[in-house]
Design a protein around this motif. Structure first.
Motif, PDB file in Angstrom:
ATOM      1  N   ALA A   7     -35.751 -14.157  34.375  1.00  0.00           N
ATOM      2  CA  ALA A   7     -35.680 -12.690  34.433  1.00  0.00           C
ATOM      3  C   ALA A   7     -35.457 -12.228  35.871  1.00  0.00           C
ATOM      4  O   ALA A   7     -34.974 -11.121  36.117  1.00  0.00           O
ATOM      5  CB  ALA A   7     -36.944 -12.070  33.861  1.00  0.00           C
ATOM      6  N   ASN A  71     -24.992  -5.244  42.711  1.00  0.00           N
ATOM      7  CA  ASN A  71     -26.047  -5.642  41.757  1.00  0.00           C
ATOM      8  C   ASN A  71     -26.367  -4.444  40.859  1.00  0.00           C
ATOM      9  O   ASN A  71     -25.724  -3.389  40.987  1.00  0.00           O
ATOM     10  CB  ASN A  71     -27.307  -6.119  42.510  1.00  0.00           C
ATOM     11  CG  ASN A  71     -27.653  -5.182  43.657  1.00  0.00           C
ATOM     12  OD1 ASN A  71     -27.598  -3.967  43.516  1.00  0.00           O
ATOM     13  ND2 ASN A  71     -27.988  -5.745  44.807  1.00  0.00           N
ATOM     14  N   ALA A  72     -27.367  -4.576  40.020  1.00  0.00           N
ATOM     15  CA  ALA A  72     -27.731  -3.457  39.132  1.00  0.00           C
ATOM     16  C   ALA A  72     -28.317  -2.292  39.935  1.00  0.00           C
ATOM     17  O   ALA A  72     -28.060  -1.117  39.632  1.00  0.00           O
ATOM     18  CB  ALA A  72     -28.735  -3.923  38.077  1.00  0.00           C
ATOM     19  N   ILE A  76     -27.149   1.511  39.590  1.00  0.00           N
ATOM     20  CA  ILE A  76     -28.065   2.582  39.158  1.00  0.00           C
ATOM     21  C   ILE A  76     -28.078   3.697  40.202  1.00  0.00           C
ATOM     22  O   ILE A  76     -28.026   4.891  39.875  1.00  0.00           O
ATOM     23  CB  ILE A  76     -29.481   2.006  38.916  1.00  0.00           C
ATOM     24  CG1 ILE A  76     -29.465   1.065  37.707  1.00  0.00           C
ATOM     25  CG2 ILE A  76     -30.515   3.121  38.734  1.00  0.00           C
ATOM     26  CD1 ILE A  76     -30.677   0.147  37.605  1.00  0.00           C
ATOM     27  N   HIS A  97     -38.047  -0.211  36.049  1.00  0.00           N
ATOM     28  CA  HIS A  97     -38.027  -1.013  37.278  1.00  0.00           C
ATOM     29  C   HIS A  97     -37.892  -0.049  38.461  1.00  0.00           C
ATOM     30  O   HIS A  97     -37.364   1.064  38.301  1.00  0.00           O
ATOM     31  CB  HIS A  97     -36.794  -1.917  37.187  1.00  0.00           C
ATOM     32  CG  HIS A  97     -36.670  -2.975  38.217  1.00  0.00           C
ATOM     33  ND1 HIS A  97     -36.142  -2.741  39.469  1.00  0.00           N
ATOM     34  CD2 HIS A  97     -36.988  -4.296  38.179  1.00  0.00           C
ATOM     35  CE1 HIS A  97     -36.126  -3.878  40.156  1.00  0.00           C
ATOM     36  NE2 HIS A  97     -36.642  -4.839  39.397  1.00  0.00           N
ATOM     37  N   ALA A  99     -35.744  -0.146  40.601  1.00  0.00           N
ATOM     38  CA  ALA A  99     -34.314   0.154  40.790  1.00  0.00           C
ATOM     39  C   ALA A  99     -33.979   1.526  40.219  1.00  0.00           C
ATOM     40  O   ALA A  99     -33.031   2.179  40.658  1.00  0.00           O
ATOM     41  CB  ALA A  99     -33.458  -0.910  40.103  1.00  0.00           C
ATOM     42  N   THR A 144     -34.381   1.746  30.633  1.00  0.00           N
ATOM     43  CA  THR A 144     -34.068   0.326  30.646  1.00  0.00           C
ATOM     44  C   THR A 144     -33.791  -0.122  29.214  1.00  0.00           C
ATOM     45  O   THR A 144     -34.442   0.358  28.283  1.00  0.00           O
ATOM     46  CB  THR A 144     -35.226  -0.476  31.278  1.00  0.00           C
ATOM     47  OG1 THR A 144     -34.789  -1.827  31.420  1.00  0.00           O
ATOM     48  CG2 THR A 144     -36.491  -0.460  30.451  1.00  0.00           C
ATOM     49  N   ASN A 148     -38.493  -5.467  32.085  1.00  0.00           N
ATOM     50  CA  ASN A 148     -38.502  -6.738  32.815  1.00  0.00           C
ATOM     51  C   ASN A 148     -39.913  -7.287  32.942  1.00  0.00           C
ATOM     52  O   ASN A 148     -40.111  -8.353  33.510  1.00  0.00           O
ATOM     53  CB  ASN A 148     -37.885  -6.577  34.209  1.00  0.00           C
ATOM     54  CG  ASN A 148     -38.724  -5.726  35.130  1.00  0.00           C
ATOM     55  OD1 ASN A 148     -39.133  -4.627  34.759  1.00  0.00           O
ATOM     56  ND2 ASN A 148     -39.012  -6.205  36.320  1.00  0.00           N
ATOM     57  N   ASP A 173     -30.060   0.844  31.875  1.00  0.00           N
ATOM     58  CA  ASP A 173     -30.230  -0.272  32.806  1.00  0.00           C
ATOM     59  C   ASP A 173     -30.275  -1.549  31.959  1.00  0.00           C
ATOM     60  O   ASP A 173     -31.282  -1.846  31.315  1.00  0.00           O
ATOM     61  CB  ASP A 173     -31.547  -0.056  33.579  1.00  0.00           C
ATOM     62  CG  ASP A 173     -31.948  -1.279  34.402  1.00  0.00           C
ATOM     63  OD1 ASP A 173     -31.199  -2.274  34.415  1.00  0.00           O
ATOM     64  OD2 ASP A 173     -33.033  -1.227  35.022  1.00  0.00           O
ATOM     65  N   ALA A 175     -30.037  -4.652  32.994  1.00  0.00           N
ATOM     66  CA  ALA A 175     -30.260  -5.855  33.817  1.00  0.00           C
ATOM     67  C   ALA A 175     -30.836  -7.002  32.999  1.00  0.00           C
ATOM     68  O   ALA A 175     -30.491  -8.158  33.221  1.00  0.00           O
ATOM     69  CB  ALA A 175     -31.188  -5.516  34.990  1.00  0.00           C
ATOM     70  N   GLN A 176     -31.717  -6.694  32.039  1.00  0.00           N
ATOM     71  CA  GLN A 176     -32.384  -7.766  31.291  1.00  0.00           C
ATOM     72  C   GLN A 176     -31.753  -8.054  29.931  1.00  0.00           C
ATOM     73  O   GLN A 176     -32.245  -8.917  29.209  1.00  0.00           O
ATOM     74  CB  GLN A 176     -33.879  -7.425  31.101  1.00  0.00           C
ATOM     75  CG  GLN A 176     -34.672  -7.405  32.393  1.00  0.00           C
ATOM     76  CD  GLN A 176     -34.729  -8.772  33.092  1.00  0.00           C
ATOM     77  OE1 GLN A 176     -34.418  -9.814  32.515  1.00  0.00           O
ATOM     78  NE2 GLN A 176     -35.142  -8.768  34.350  1.00  0.00           N
ATOM     79  N   THR A 196     -26.211  -6.438  35.993  1.00  0.00           N
ATOM     80  CA  THR A 196     -26.227  -7.322  37.158  1.00  0.00           C
ATOM     81  C   THR A 196     -25.655  -8.661  36.732  1.00  0.00           C
ATOM     82  O   THR A 196     -25.849  -9.094  35.591  1.00  0.00           O
ATOM     83  CB  THR A 196     -27.661  -7.430  37.745  1.00  0.00           C
ATOM     84  OG1 THR A 196     -27.575  -7.888  39.084  1.00  0.00           O
ATOM     85  CG2 THR A 196     -28.581  -8.344  36.942  1.00  0.00           C
ATOM     86  N   LYS A 199     -28.229 -12.548  36.331  1.00  0.00           N
ATOM     87  CA  LYS A 199     -29.265 -12.915  35.361  1.00  0.00           C
ATOM     88  C   LYS A 199     -28.562 -13.563  34.161  1.00  0.00           C
ATOM     89  O   LYS A 199     -27.883 -14.573  34.335  1.00  0.00           O
ATOM     90  CB  LYS A 199     -30.113 -11.698  35.007  1.00  0.00           C
ATOM     91  CG  LYS A 199     -30.826 -11.099  36.242  1.00  0.00           C
ATOM     92  CD  LYS A 199     -31.807 -10.029  35.866  1.00  0.00           C
ATOM     93  CE  LYS A 199     -32.191  -9.144  37.028  1.00  0.00           C
ATOM     94  NZ  LYS A 199     -33.400  -9.607  37.738  1.00  0.00           N
TER      95      LYS A 199
HETATM   96  C1  LIG Z   1     -34.931  -3.995  34.463  1.00  0.00           C
HETATM   97  C2  LIG Z   1     -34.301  -4.271  35.787  1.00  0.00           C
HETATM   98  N1  LIG Z   1     -33.561  -3.332  36.364  1.00  0.00           N
HETATM   99  C3  LIG Z   1     -32.956  -3.526  37.548  1.00  0.00           C
HETATM  100  C4  LIG Z   1     -33.088  -4.708  38.213  1.00  0.00           C
HETATM  101  C5  LIG Z   1     -32.418  -4.874  39.517  1.00  0.00           C
HETATM  102  O1  LIG Z   1     -31.456  -5.881  39.469  1.00  0.00           O
HETATM  103  P1  LIG Z   1     -30.756  -6.349  40.819  1.00  0.00           P
HETATM  104  O2  LIG Z   1     -31.848  -6.963  41.660  1.00  0.00           O
HETATM  105  O3  LIG Z   1     -29.755  -7.337  40.405  1.00  0.00           O
HETATM  106  O4  LIG Z   1     -30.207  -5.149  41.446  1.00  0.00           O
HETATM  107  C6  LIG Z   1     -33.862  -5.725  37.679  1.00  0.00           C
HETATM  108  C7  LIG Z   1     -34.064  -6.993  38.400  1.00  0.00           C
HETATM  109  O5  LIG Z   1     -35.013  -7.689  38.247  1.00  0.00           O
HETATM  110  C8  LIG Z   1     -34.481  -5.506  36.420  1.00  0.00           C
HETATM  111  O6  LIG Z   1     -35.229  -6.446  35.856  1.00  0.00           O
END
Ligand SMILES: Cc1ncc(COP(=O)(O)O)c(C=O)c1O
Length: 382
Positions: A7, A71-72, A76, A97, A99, A144, A148, A173, A175-176, A196, A199
């Motif tokens: 993750a 990256n994500a 975002i 997250h 982010a 999300t 995560n 989002d 990412a996961q 992203t 992952k």
């Molecule tokens: C739910 C979620 N959003 C955003 C991110 C950010 O991803 P990145 O580090 O690739 O920008 C993560 C990273 O762990 C995440 O788990």
């Protein structure tokens, strides 16, 4: 070694990903979209092909609406800061997250209004609560796709319906979830999708993207950064064309090639098969941990309703000690603490210490999971 920190970032990467990255630098290493020579054109072709693959993968028709980012987090930030203006209202959830949370908190200081919809202790977001939080001034709902911290999947298609009824956009989002759950933006009503590469899309670190659905008016989105695009070089103003409006500076060619190879690898295996493998792994892990009385597991405990992320604590033991002993004594690699998501830990009741998080990946085997459960039960009892 048993790597259960997918993750955070997936590991190992498929050999095809590493090969694609080396090959592109060897054979197509010009600056894409800048010069007119063959190496530059070859690089631009690799990038365009990957853009097309991503558009297909996420169910949009126009590849130029795939915006590459680092990256994500970057994606975002681009969406939030590009769309939300002072006095606009945004809705998000209590399992996001940082982010999502940090840019939103920063935008709040600049005058946006924010509603945070509480999730249940197992990380579920009720669409009726989202609907109640939406107002006439709501411009954006951001959630999300899966937590995560506990893996719980959010009902994004239902959230899209309530957001659209109020004239708001939905930013997801992913990412996961990208790479393990089928995401069809058109069918699900997702307006903006942040992903992203590093992952479960099996790509390298340093590449991600924002996918903007065909119906979103991009003139309403401000770029996050401005600069050279290789296009309209006579002008000192940022071009309005896509993707250049949102992509300034030299692209991460090797990262994009690696991501493209990761997507192909997923397609060849089949995302359905990947998901079912991950579900089996996570349910076995959950059931194995449930059999250890000292262990407290968070989340839905149901692999159907979550991605393969399992968080736990142990009565009377610090999470840092568990993580360290799992690594040093048994070669089981986990992640402990707050996982950049303090709001999620507040929601599930694991502040201030957080949890031990186990995240199998596509290369994890059932034997790995059984070994990890044995290791955890030994650490817990000694
Ligand atoms: C739910 C979620 N959003 C955003 C991110 C950010 O991803 P990145 O580090 O690739 O920008 C993560 C990273 O762990 C995440 O788990």
């Amino acid at each position: 070694m048993i790597y259960l920190d997918n993750a955070a970032t997936s590991w190992p990467k498929p050999p095809e990903v590493l090969k694609a990255m080396t090959e592109v630098l060897e054979r197509a290493g010009g600056n894409p979209g800048r010069s007119g020579h063959r190496l530059s054109i070859a690089a631009a072709r690799v990038i365009y092909d990957t853009r097309e693959e991503i558009a297909r993968f996420f169910g949009i028709s126009d590849p130029v609406r795939v915006i590459f980012t680092g990256n994500a987090t970057h994606a975002i930030n681009l969406a939030l800061k590009g769309i939300l203006r002072p006095s606009a209202h945004a809705v998000t959830s209590s399992i996001e997250h940082n982010a999502v949370m940090r840019p939103l908190r920063s935008l709040e200081k600049q005058g946006i209004h924010l509603s945070i919809v509480p999730c249940t202790r197992d990380g579920r977001l009720d669409v009726r609560d989202v609907e109640m939080a939406i107002k006439s001034t709501t411009r954006l709902v951001v959630v999300t796709h899966a937590s995560n911290v506990v893996g719980t999947i959010s009902p994004v298609a239902e959230i899209a319906s309530v957001a659209h009824r109020a004239g708001a956009l939905l930013l997801v989002d992913a990412a996961q979830t990208a790479g393990v759950i089928t995401i069809d933006m058109r069918a699900m009503g997702i307006d903006l999708l942040a992903f992203t590469g590093h992952k479960e899309l099996q790509g390298p670190p340093g590449i991600g993207g924002l996918v903007i659905s065909d119906n979103v008016d991009v003139s309403q989105i401000e770029p996050l950064i401005r600069g050279g695009t290789g296009s309209r070089s006579e002008s000192e103003e940022q071009p309005d064309d896509l993707p250049d409006k949102f992509e300034s500076g030299t692209a991460n060619l090797a990262g994009i090639a690696g991501l493209g190879a990761g997507l192909k690898w997923i397609k060849d295996r089949g995302i359905g098969k990947i998901r079912s493998h991950m579900k089996k792994l996570s349910q076995t892990l959950i059931d194995g941990l449930l059999a250890i009385p000292e262990v407290k597991i968070y989340g839905t405990l149901d692999s159907e309703r979550s991605v393969a992320i399992v968080s736990f604590t142990v009565v009377g033991k610090r999470v840092s000690e568990i993580g360290l002993r799992l690594d040093e004594e048994y070669g089981v690699l986990s992640r402990v603490g707050l996982h950049c998501a303090p709001a999620a830990h507040k929601t599930i009741g694991s502040l201030p210490e957080g949890t031990v998080r186990l995240a199998p990946g596509v290369f994890t085997t059932m034997d790995d999971i059984r070994e990890a459960i044995k290791a955890i039960s030994r650490v817990v009892r000694s």
